[in-house]
Design a protein around this motif. Sequence first.
Motif, PDB file in Angstrom:
ATOM      1  N   LYS A  67      31.326  43.215  43.614  1.00 39.86           N
ATOM      2  CA  LYS A  67      30.242  42.339  44.051  1.00 39.86           C
ATOM      3  C   LYS A  67      29.246  42.021  42.947  1.00 39.86           C
ATOM      4  O   LYS A  67      28.102  41.642  43.228  1.00 39.86           O
ATOM      5  CB  LYS A  67      29.506  42.970  45.243  1.00 39.86           C
ATOM      6  N   SER A  68      29.642  42.173  41.717  1.00 42.42           N
ATOM      7  CA  SER A  68      28.772  41.830  40.592  1.00 42.42           C
ATOM      8  C   SER A  68      29.581  41.053  39.558  1.00 42.42           C
ATOM      9  O   SER A  68      30.754  40.736  39.766  1.00 42.42           O
ATOM     10  CB  SER A  68      28.176  43.095  39.962  1.00 42.42           C
ATOM     11  N   ARG A  69      28.964  40.766  38.438  1.00 37.97           N
ATOM     12  CA  ARG A  69      29.624  40.009  37.369  1.00 37.97           C
ATOM     13  C   ARG A  69      30.428  40.911  36.439  1.00 37.97           C
ATOM     14  O   ARG A  69      30.839  40.480  35.362  1.00 37.97           O
ATOM     15  CB  ARG A  69      28.587  39.276  36.523  1.00 37.97           C
ATOM     16  N   TYR A  70      30.685  42.127  36.847  1.00 42.74           N
ATOM     17  CA  TYR A  70      31.338  43.077  35.946  1.00 42.74           C
ATOM     18  C   TYR A  70      32.697  42.568  35.455  1.00 42.74           C
ATOM     19  O   TYR A  70      32.982  42.597  34.258  1.00 42.74           O
ATOM     20  CB  TYR A  70      31.502  44.428  36.645  1.00 42.74           C
ATOM     21  N   MET A  71      33.556  42.097  36.352  1.00 37.57           N
ATOM     22  CA  MET A  71      34.899  41.677  35.966  1.00 37.57           C
ATOM     23  C   MET A  71      34.851  40.449  35.055  1.00 37.57           C
ATOM     24  O   MET A  71      35.625  40.353  34.086  1.00 37.57           O
ATOM     25  CB  MET A  71      35.740  41.385  37.202  1.00 37.57           C
ATOM     26  N   GLU A  72      33.946  39.515  35.315  1.00 43.89           N
ATOM     27  CA  GLU A  72      33.804  38.345  34.442  1.00 43.89           C
ATOM     28  C   GLU A  72      33.350  38.774  33.053  1.00 43.89           C
ATOM     29  O   GLU A  72      33.887  38.301  32.044  1.00 43.89           O
ATOM     30  CB  GLU A  72      32.805  37.360  35.046  1.00 43.89           C
ATOM     31  N   ALA A  73      32.347  39.658  33.018  1.00 44.39           N
ATOM     32  CA  ALA A  73      31.851  40.128  31.726  1.00 44.39           C
ATOM     33  C   ALA A  73      32.916  40.928  30.987  1.00 44.39           C
ATOM     34  O   ALA A  73      33.043  40.849  29.760  1.00 44.39           O
ATOM     35  CB  ALA A  73      30.594  40.976  31.929  1.00 44.39           C
ATOM     36  N   LEU A  74      33.719  41.702  31.747  1.00 46.47           N
ATOM     37  CA  LEU A  74      34.799  42.470  31.139  1.00 46.47           C
ATOM     38  C   LEU A  74      35.843  41.546  30.516  1.00 46.47           C
ATOM     39  O   LEU A  74      36.348  41.809  29.413  1.00 46.47           O
ATOM     40  CB  LEU A  74      35.443  43.376  32.184  1.00 46.47           C
TER      41      LEU A  74
END
Length: 290
Positions: A67-74
């Motif tokens: 539910k955050s931008r973690y995967m996009e940033a990863l």
Amino acid sequence: MKSRSLGSRWFDALNVAFLAMVGIVCILPFLHVLAKSLSDQASVMANKVSFYPIGMNLSAFEFVITKSRYMEALEVTLFVTIVGTILSMTITIMAAYPLSKPEFRGRKLIVLLYVFSMLFYGGIIPGYILMKGLGLLDTVWAMIIPLLVVPFNLFVCKTFFEGLPESIEESAKMDGASNLRILVSILLPISLPVVATLGIFYAVGYWNNYFHPLIYINAVDLKPLQIYLYDTISNTEDVLTQQPEDVRLRLSSEGLRAATVIATILPILLVYPFLQKYFVHGLTVGSVKG
């Protein structure tokens, strides 16, 4: 074999004890953050969590990953790290090989330019103007190009090539091999330790790069993990207030920060132990010759 004196054995024991204590002190903060990320909201808010989880709860990690931008940033960070490391290694090796040859014309001047770039930096504003002039603002290349060649890494690679026996290349040249063929087919296979070392140096540098994305990247979808980590830690309360009530009841701001930190460093942490030995080898190689 001559037995060691009692004093030497005591000295070794004290060294082991001291280094073990230093290691424990270094790992305790990591264990504390990890414990917070795995504990329930009530225990974290009550400051009951020390170095082990209380009331095992994976809600913070679930929120960070889904539910955050973690995967996009990863994805952005992985692209920058992989592509940047490959390009940096290619350029570094291609530059270090000719500079390791005393007969190469202009060698001293080029080496001097690299040394000059190690000692002096043009500054933030000229760098920003350059990136803007090249049209690289808000692109992934703005996070790759400034780190393409690190002079220290180039000198480590150059020193390693200088230490290789000349007879290897001479025999290959007698068989008609070109310089590029010698580099790719003969020298690189026997240079895997230094290649792995520099690869780690570049990969860690790209992974941890915070300065260039902060200056050159404004687009939200291009911000890497380090900027995501900063934004999350700085605005944790705002992030939680935007969530439904059931999510807020399961999460604490401290737990969310801790889970974000662990999720950010976990990928590189999983890779590092397998390649750690090359760090020491690379530093040794760089100290053999000037």
